[in-house]
Write an enzyme that holds these catalytic residues in place. Structure first.
Site, PDB file in Angstrom:
ATOM      1  N   HIS A   1       0.256   5.519   6.518  1.00 57.00           N
ATOM      2  CA  HIS A   1       0.372   5.798   5.087  1.00 57.00           C
ATOM      3  C   HIS A   1       0.630   7.279   4.818  1.00 57.00           C
ATOM      4  O   HIS A   1      -0.073   8.138   5.361  1.00 57.00           O
ATOM      5  CB  HIS A   1      -0.894   5.347   4.360  1.00 57.00           C
ATOM      6  CG  HIS A   1      -1.096   3.864   4.417  1.00 57.00           C
ATOM      7  ND1 HIS A   1      -1.873   3.271   5.405  1.00 57.00           N
ATOM      8  CD2 HIS A   1      -0.600   2.863   3.656  1.00 57.00           C
ATOM      9  CE1 HIS A   1      -1.840   1.959   5.234  1.00 57.00           C
ATOM     10  NE2 HIS A   1      -1.082   1.683   4.169  1.00 57.00           N
TER      11      HIS A   1
ATOM     12  N   ASN B   1       4.140  -4.876   5.688  1.00 56.23           N
ATOM     13  CA  ASN B   1       3.045  -5.632   6.297  1.00 56.23           C
ATOM     14  C   ASN B   1       3.560  -6.835   7.084  1.00 56.23           C
ATOM     15  O   ASN B   1       2.972  -7.219   8.100  1.00 56.23           O
ATOM     16  CB  ASN B   1       2.041  -6.074   5.232  1.00 56.23           C
ATOM     17  CG  ASN B   1       1.218  -4.913   4.710  1.00 56.23           C
ATOM     18  OD1 ASN B   1       0.646  -4.155   5.487  1.00 56.23           O
ATOM     19  ND2 ASN B   1       1.172  -4.765   3.404  1.00 56.23           N
TER      20      ASN B   1
ATOM     21  N   SER C   1       0.801  -1.219   0.000  1.00 53.12           N
ATOM     22  CA  SER C   1       0.000   0.000   0.000  1.00 53.12           C
ATOM     23  C   SER C   1       0.837   1.272   0.000  1.00 53.12           C
ATOM     24  O   SER C   1       0.370   2.323  -0.430  1.00 53.12           O
ATOM     25  CB  SER C   1      -0.934   0.009   1.215  1.00 53.12           C
ATOM     26  OG  SER C   1      -0.198  -0.110   2.419  1.00 53.12           O
TER      27      SER C   1
ATOM     28  N   GLY D   1      -1.995  -4.267   1.429  1.00 49.81           N
ATOM     29  CA  GLY D   1      -2.070  -5.434   2.294  1.00 49.81           C
ATOM     30  C   GLY D   1      -1.111  -6.543   1.926  1.00 49.81           C
ATOM     31  O   GLY D   1      -1.020  -7.559   2.634  1.00 49.81           O
TER      32      GLY D   1
ATOM     33  N   ASP E   1      -4.304   7.283   9.764  1.00 52.02           N
ATOM     34  CA  ASP E   1      -3.898   6.006  10.361  1.00 52.02           C
ATOM     35  C   ASP E   1      -2.479   6.026  10.906  1.00 52.02           C
ATOM     36  O   ASP E   1      -2.042   5.093  11.581  1.00 52.02           O
ATOM     37  CB  ASP E   1      -4.061   4.858   9.350  1.00 52.02           C
ATOM     38  CG  ASP E   1      -3.211   5.026   8.092  1.00 52.02           C
ATOM     39  OD1 ASP E   1      -2.310   5.898   8.070  1.00 52.02           O
ATOM     40  OD2 ASP E   1      -3.422   4.269   7.138  1.00 52.02           O
TER      41      ASP E   1
END
Length: 208
Positions: free
Chosen positions: A180, A96, A31, A68, A177
């Site tokens: 990102h 991740n 991502s 993801g 978040d």
């Protein structure tokens, strides 16, 4: 015709467009490169392509980022994510894995497989490093963080030590978040990574 010839002779060489075809790159990532939460134009591959083109460097950069995705996921989709004709890959995977506490040996094996397979295809790779979050402890971080410099050395590929350098943990440069990058955050990543990407492109053009 004579007037055109005279014009040709008086123009500096830099005024002419590069006659060579653009170097075809693919960013194989998660991502962070897919551009989660951003427009396609604000994602890392698009902004890097624009920054390089603004400097007169002809590139076409494909975005093979999947939100993801883990290093193992990238390995599983490698063949269709990096099509024939690709001249270089920017490999940005592992974030991740670190967030999920994946066994570093599995991440190392997956990234090693990707590098091995791309090397067999004759596709140069630029490796982007990642750092483990502190919540899994020092032992985990030491094992995870060693993956990228180790692979860079063993495969002889260039390494950008930390993809989120200058952006991680800065609330102004990250989305809500906290993970990102915002568009401004991507700008910082592109600015910081540019010198090593330019050197990487230089080696590709030198081989062509």
């Amino acid at each position: 015709m004579l007037a055109l010839t005279a014009l040709d002779m008086t123009l500096p060489r830099a005024a002419f467009a590069d006659e060579g075809k653009p170097v075809k790159l693919v960013v194989l990532g998660d991502s962070l490169s897919a551009g989660l939460g951003l427009s396609a134009a604000d994602a890392f591959p698009a902004k890097l392509q624009k920054a390089l083109r603004d400097k007169g460097i002809a590139v076409d950069i494909g975005n093979a980022g999947v939100s993801g995705d883990t290093a193992s996921g990238g390995r599983d989709r490698l063949d269709w994510s990096v099509p024939e004709g690709t001249q270089g890959v920017i490999l940005e995977l592992g974030a991740n894995d670190a967030l999920r506490g994946t066994d570093p040996s599995l991440t190392r094996a997956a990234l090693s497989d990707i590098l091995t397979r791309l090397k067999a295809r004759g596709v140069p790779v630029f490796l982007c490093g990642m750092l483990a979050p502190p919540n899994y402890g020092k032992d985990y971080a030491d094992r995870f963080n060693a993956i990228y410099p180790d692979l860079s050395k063993s495969f002889g590929v260039p390494l950008y030590p930390f993809f989120l350098d200058g952006v991680a943990a800065d609330a102004k440069l990250n989305q809500a978040d906290g993970i990102h990058p915002t568009s401004a955050g991507v700008d910082i990543i592109v600015k910081n990574i540019m010198p090593t990407v330019e050197a990487f492109l230089g080696t590709i053009k030198g081989q062509s």
